[in-house]
Design a protein around this motif. Structure first.
Motif, PDB file in Angstrom:
ATOM      1  N   SER A 121      42.974  28.795 -12.971  1.00 41.12           N
ATOM      2  CA  SER A 121      42.855  27.799 -11.830  1.00 41.12           C
ATOM      3  C   SER A 121      41.544  27.019 -12.258  1.00 41.12           C
ATOM      4  N   GLY A 122      41.606  25.609 -12.140  1.00 40.44           N
ATOM      5  CA  GLY A 122      40.598  25.034 -12.401  1.00 40.44           C
ATOM      6  C   GLY A 122      40.079  23.994 -11.109  1.00 40.44           C
ATOM      7  N   LEU A 123      38.670  23.637 -11.157  1.00 39.59           N
ATOM      8  CA  LEU A 123      38.061  23.020 -10.285  1.00 39.59           C
ATOM      9  C   LEU A 123      37.443  21.674 -10.857  1.00 39.59           C
ATOM     10  N   PRO A 124      37.996  20.610 -10.759  1.00 38.21           N
ATOM     11  CA  PRO A 124      37.408  19.670 -11.717  1.00 38.21           C
ATOM     12  C   PRO A 124      36.249  18.853 -11.072  1.00 38.21           C
ATOM     13  N   PRO A 148      18.231  20.516 -14.218  1.00 36.80           N
ATOM     14  CA  PRO A 148      17.182  19.765 -13.944  1.00 36.80           C
ATOM     15  C   PRO A 148      16.286  19.482 -15.184  1.00 36.80           C
ATOM     16  N   GLU A 149      16.526  20.165 -16.492  1.00 36.31           N
ATOM     17  CA  GLU A 149      15.983  19.727 -17.624  1.00 36.31           C
ATOM     18  C   GLU A 149      16.908  19.618 -18.849  1.00 36.31           C
ATOM     19  N   TYR A 150      16.828  18.106 -19.033  1.00 33.39           N
ATOM     20  CA  TYR A 150      17.903  17.670 -20.133  1.00 33.39           C
ATOM     21  C   TYR A 150      17.051  16.884 -21.193  1.00 33.39           C
ATOM     22  N   THR A 151      17.179  17.369 -22.306  1.00 33.35           N
ATOM     23  CA  THR A 151      16.056  16.853 -23.350  1.00 33.35           C
ATOM     24  C   THR A 151      16.455  16.495 -24.588  1.00 33.35           C
ATOM     25  N   ASP A 152      17.499  17.303 -25.071  1.00 40.84           N
ATOM     26  CA  ASP A 152      18.137  16.993 -26.591  1.00 40.84           C
ATOM     27  C   ASP A 152      19.082  16.272 -26.761  1.00 40.84           C
ATOM     28  N   GLY A 153      19.804  15.636 -26.064  1.00 39.56           N
ATOM     29  CA  GLY A 153      20.788  14.545 -26.360  1.00 39.56           C
ATOM     30  C   GLY A 153      22.256  15.305 -26.123  1.00 39.56           C
ATOM     31  N   HIS A 154      22.358  16.521 -25.879  1.00 37.32           N
ATOM     32  CA  HIS A 154      23.620  17.153 -25.839  1.00 37.32           C
ATOM     33  C   HIS A 154      23.810  17.976 -24.441  1.00 37.32           C
ATOM     34  N   VAL A 155      24.841  17.821 -24.019  1.00 39.10           N
ATOM     35  CA  VAL A 155      24.909  18.805 -22.736  1.00 39.10           C
ATOM     36  C   VAL A 155      26.127  19.840 -23.098  1.00 39.10           C
ATOM     37  N   ASP A 156      25.602  21.024 -22.607  1.00 36.57           N
ATOM     38  CA  ASP A 156      26.506  22.166 -22.822  1.00 36.57           C
ATOM     39  C   ASP A 156      26.608  23.074 -21.673  1.00 36.57           C
ATOM     40  N   TRP A 157      27.384  24.118 -21.652  1.00 38.86           N
ATOM     41  CA  TRP A 157      27.644  24.829 -20.213  1.00 38.86           C
ATOM     42  C   TRP A 157      26.335  25.496 -19.802  1.00 38.86           C
ATOM     43  N   ASP A 158      25.790  26.024 -20.723  1.00 39.59           N
ATOM     44  CA  ASP A 158      24.501  26.908 -20.472  1.00 39.59           C
ATOM     45  C   ASP A 158      23.429  26.074 -19.610  1.00 39.59           C
ATOM     46  N   GLU A 159      23.422  24.914 -19.694  1.00 35.70           N
ATOM     47  CA  GLU A 159      22.389  24.143 -18.884  1.00 35.70           C
ATOM     48  C   GLU A 159      22.723  23.910 -17.612  1.00 35.70           C
ATOM     49  N   PHE A 160      23.662  24.270 -17.108  1.00 36.91           N
ATOM     50  CA  PHE A 160      24.174  23.847 -15.478  1.00 36.91           C
ATOM     51  C   PHE A 160      23.958  25.201 -14.606  1.00 36.91           C
ATOM     52  N   ARG A 161      23.588  25.037 -13.529  1.00 36.63           N
ATOM     53  CA  ARG A 161      23.436  25.995 -12.401  1.00 36.63           C
ATOM     54  C   ARG A 161      24.158  25.383 -11.082  1.00 36.63           C
ATOM     55  N   GLY A 191      35.739  18.788 -18.156  1.00 36.07           N
ATOM     56  CA  GLY A 191      35.097  18.378 -16.974  1.00 36.07           C
ATOM     57  C   GLY A 191      35.505  19.221 -15.774  1.00 36.07           C
ATOM     58  N   GLY A 192      35.620  20.677 -15.656  1.00 36.05           N
ATOM     59  CA  GLY A 192      35.998  21.325 -14.578  1.00 36.05           C
ATOM     60  C   GLY A 192      35.482  22.694 -14.883  1.00 36.05           C
ATOM     61  N   LEU A 193      35.472  23.562 -13.775  1.00 34.59           N
ATOM     62  CA  LEU A 193      35.251  25.050 -13.659  1.00 34.59           C
ATOM     63  C   LEU A 193      36.461  25.645 -13.665  1.00 34.59           C
ATOM     64  N   TYR A 194      36.687  26.942 -14.689  1.00 34.90           N
ATOM     65  CA  TYR A 194      37.976  27.467 -14.738  1.00 34.90           C
ATOM     66  C   TYR A 194      37.813  29.078 -14.695  1.00 34.90           C
ATOM     67  N   VAL A 217      34.058  29.872 -16.222  1.00 39.50           N
ATOM     68  CA  VAL A 217      33.384  29.135 -17.229  1.00 39.50           C
ATOM     69  C   VAL A 217      33.454  27.688 -16.924  1.00 39.50           C
ATOM     70  N   PHE A 218      32.497  26.819 -17.221  1.00 39.33           N
ATOM     71  CA  PHE A 218      32.367  25.318 -16.993  1.00 39.33           C
ATOM     72  C   PHE A 218      32.368  24.700 -18.600  1.00 39.33           C
ATOM     73  N   ILE A 219      33.735  23.785 -18.332  1.00 32.03           N
ATOM     74  CA  ILE A 219      33.895  23.153 -19.721  1.00 32.03           C
ATOM     75  C   ILE A 219      33.391  21.664 -19.435  1.00 32.03           C
ATOM     76  N   PRO A 220      32.360  21.112 -19.886  1.00 28.59           N
ATOM     77  CA  PRO A 220      31.835  19.918 -19.570  1.00 28.59           C
ATOM     78  C   PRO A 220      32.286  18.830 -20.615  1.00 28.59           C
ATOM     79  N   ASP A 221      32.492  17.479 -20.073  1.00 28.50           N
ATOM     80  CA  ASP A 221      32.960  16.424 -20.758  1.00 28.50           C
ATOM     81  C   ASP A 221      31.990  15.813 -21.301  1.00 28.50           C
ATOM     82  N   SER A 222      31.351  16.675 -22.446  1.00 28.75           N
ATOM     83  CA  SER A 222      30.264  16.031 -23.298  1.00 28.75           C
ATOM     84  C   SER A 222      30.884  15.644 -24.649  1.00 28.75           C
ATOM     85  N   LEU A 223      29.788  14.988 -25.369  1.00 31.92           N
ATOM     86  CA  LEU A 223      30.062  14.658 -26.761  1.00 31.92           C
ATOM     87  C   LEU A 223      29.605  15.506 -27.596  1.00 31.92           C
TER      88      LEU A 223
END
Length: 651
Positions: free
Chosen positions: A81-84, A269-282, A368-371, A418-424
């Motif tokens: 089940s996914g929640l986009p 709240p703190e994004y500094t390194d130019g890459h977004v991953d799942w562990d940065e979200f709350r 780009g969704g919670l699964y 688990v969150f799968i972000p639509d990151s680069l």
């Protein structure tokens, strides 16, 4: 007497031995080796063969004789089940920025968050975009376009520091046009289909073939650089950029997480390194369901009727049988693990003991969704159908592998999610357009912002260290033999690219409040004698003062009475990292406060640069973003007050 003594001594020793016996427990780790106290695992993993009993003992130690009566998984049926996510909000929660809808095919997360103004800060890029148009039109229309929309690129005041600006200012003017000035006049004339319905008054005399060339050029120009909301010159800046902390903050919003539960916000709240991953979200509840960010995307279910699992393979993994030749490319025996190397021991134990117990089951899900896996059935080689659930926590630790970090109100609803972000991935970065170091100076009891690079007149990097040498006039003062050999100085000079960060109280001087310090950006005052005070005409010194007056954007003169025979200036930073608009004089109302913890003893390095990447759909993205990394440690400005120096060394 002797026998009684021995008897009593034996009873005592037996009682002491019984008292010394402790309850069985495991307080360390076990290693199946003849020398468990050695650092290397080489001897144990070699398993030298001494006799057949030794071989049987090794097989027994590795549970080769233990039958589990378990079948091999052959087929798996499961449901996810996914929640986009459907909204994005730039800035922290306290900023109260509006939510923006996320439609499929839009820019990735990093691009949406970081993008800032490019065209109006990079004249060379505007000129090169104009050259693209001149190649598309006839030779007769090129002079008309260049005269109607000329590119203004003046020569830099310091050609040695801004070598790129010196070269481009001599090449581009007169040979190209300002692409953004032309695009601004053409945008109101575009129809609903994106094609032009006419030409501006300045181009009315051009033939119709020019309009046919402008349509594809405008379409190309729209996709060259992504600026987000920064394309508007009236924009106050990127709302995601937190100026007081030199980092980005944003949030993603989803639809309702469960019946009766509101939407979910995923904060970064703190994004500094130019890459977004799942562990940065709350995750936290979103009471307003996203506000005006559009309709929430509904939850989706992905069912898989049958999928064949594959054993996990990695180089050097153990074989299925103990006495089977294994891959020799990876030598786990070379891993040294002491008694305190818990992480290395855990990884080695997993690779050697439990590595062949894992299976891989690929599943394709939209980014780009919670699964969460809601159903998982395994059919083994005996035809037995087993229902597997998530691993139960054996401790009260809040950390889980790959599980999204959620607030207590959502902990049960988002468990095992688990969150799968639509990151680069694989972002390419250019050389910094701007680079600033933040350091602490313990001898001066100050913090400094040292500008190493800023954008010059062409938009490319300017060397501020080299420019600072030109802004520091050195004059040898001549003394007579009867003059004193020590000269008093109020303060020693500091390079022009060093900006002081002064400690101030957050709420002013409130003695009843606890001490809460911030760092405020200030300006460095410098005083120079008037040319008449030197007693002789000095053309070099007069030219130096004229050069200071020619830099009104970052050097501001102070009002001094004419009879004081002194000129005073304030040196400010000249880059976008420390200024809102460095192309105009520093306004008195513009203030900048930094959180003290953002300038640690190791310092910080802030960069502003071009970034290029391709998203999952194959589209290319070019934007300008910022990043913050660790610094180079402390620095010394050599700033001192009330000092006496030798007259022979005074300049």
């Amino acid at each position: 007497m002797k026998r009684e003594f021995l008897k009593e001594s034996g009873a005592y020793l037996q009682g002491a031995a019984m008292a010394a016996v402790s309850k069985p427990s495991i307080t360390g780790f076990t290693r199946l080796e003849t020398q468990p106290t050695t650092v290397s695992l080489k001897l144990g993993l070699q398993a030298p063969l001494a006799d057949p009993l030794w071989m049987l003992a090794r097989q027994w130690q590795f549970n080769e004789f233990q039958g589990e009566d378990a079948g091999t998984p052959l087929s798996v049926r499961f449901e996810v089940s996914g929640l986009p996510v459907s909204r994005l909000r730039a800035g922290a929660e306290k900023d109260r920025q509006p939510w923006q809808a996320l439609a499929p095919g839009q820019a990735p997360i990093e691009t949406r968050v970081e993008a800032e103004a490019v065209w109006r800060t990079h004249p060379r890029l505007r000129g090169e975009a104009g050259l693209q148009l001149l190649r598309r039109v006839d030779a007769g229309a090129r002079p008309v376009l260049c005269s109607a929309y000329p590119l203004a690129l003046p020569a830099p005041t310091d050609g040695a520091a801004d070598m790129a600006g010196l070269l481009w200012s001599g090449v581009l003017p007169g040979r190209t046009l300002d692409a953004q000035a032309l695009a601004a006049d053409l945008t109101p004339l575009r129809g609903a289909d994106g094609l032009l319905t006419g030409l501006p008054a300045a181009l009315a005399a051009l033939p119709a073939t020019v309009q046919a060339a402008l349509d594809p050029w405008l379409a190309w120009l729209d996709g060259v650089v992504f600026e987000g909301n920064e394309a508007d010159e009236a924009a106050a800046g990127n709302p995601a950029w937190q100026r007081e902390r030199f980092e980005y903050a944003f949030a993603l919003g989803t639809g309702p997480a469960a019946p009766g539960v509101g939407a979910v916000a995923l904060d970064v709240p703190e994004y500094t390194d130019g890459h977004v991953d799942w562990d940065e979200f709350r995750a936290r509840p979103l009471a307003d369901n996203g506000g005006n960010g559009g309709d929430a995307a509904p939850a989706r279910r992905f069912s898989v009727a049958q999928r064949h699992p594959t054993p996990v393979r990695y180089p050097g993994m153990p074989a299925d049988r103990y006495w089977e030749f294994e891959d020799g490319n990876v030598n786990f025996a070379g891993a040294e693990a002491g008694a305190t190397d818990l992480l290395r021991l855990s990884v080695t134990e997993f690779a050697l003991t439990f590595g062949n117990d894992w299976f891989m089951l690929p599943v394709r899900l939209p980014a780009g969704g919670l699964y969460r896996v809601t159903r998982f059935e395994v059919v083994d080689s005996f035809g037995i159908v087993s229902t597997a659930g998530p691993i139960s926590a054996v401790t009260t630790s809040p950390w889980r592998m790959f599980e999204v970090n959620a607030a207590p109100a959502l902990k049960d609803l988002l468990a095992h999610t688990v969150f799968i972000p639509d990151s680069l991935d694989g972002v390419m970065e250019s050389e910094p357009l701007e680079q600033t170091l933040f350091v602490r100076d313990e001898m001066a009891n100050l913090a400094w912002a040292i500008e190493k690079k800023v954008q010059g007149v062409s938009g490319e990097a300017l060397d501020r260290d080299l420019e600072a040498k030109g802004l520091a006039f050195q004059q040898q003062v001549k003394f007579a033999a009867t003059d004193p050999q020590l000269v008093y100085r109020l303060a020693t000079p500091v390079p022009a690219n060093w900006t002081p960060l002064l400690p101030v109280r957050r709420n002013g001087l409130q003695l009843a409040d606890p001490l809460d310090i911030q760092l405020e950006r200030a300006g460095m005052k410098r005083f120079y004698p008037a040319p008449a005070v030197l007693g002789a005409d000095d053309p070099a010194f007069s030219d130096f003062l004229d050069g200071l007056d020619a830099q009104p954007n970052f050097i501001s003169p102070l009002p001094i009475p004419e009879d004081a025979n002194v000129r005073a200036y304030v040196f400010y930073p000249r880059g976008h990292l420390l200024r809102q608009n460095p192309n105009r004089p520093m306004p008195e109302a513009e203030r900048l406060w930094l959180e003290e913890e953002e300038v640690p003893r190791i310092g910080a390095t802030l960069k502003r640069k071009f970034q290029y990447a391709r998203s999952a759909d194959g589209r290319s993205w070019l934007w300008v973003g910022r990043s913050k990394t660790a610094g180079r440690g402390e620095a010394s400005s050599q700033l001192r007050f009330d000092v006496a120096v030798k007259a022979s060394t005074l300049r």
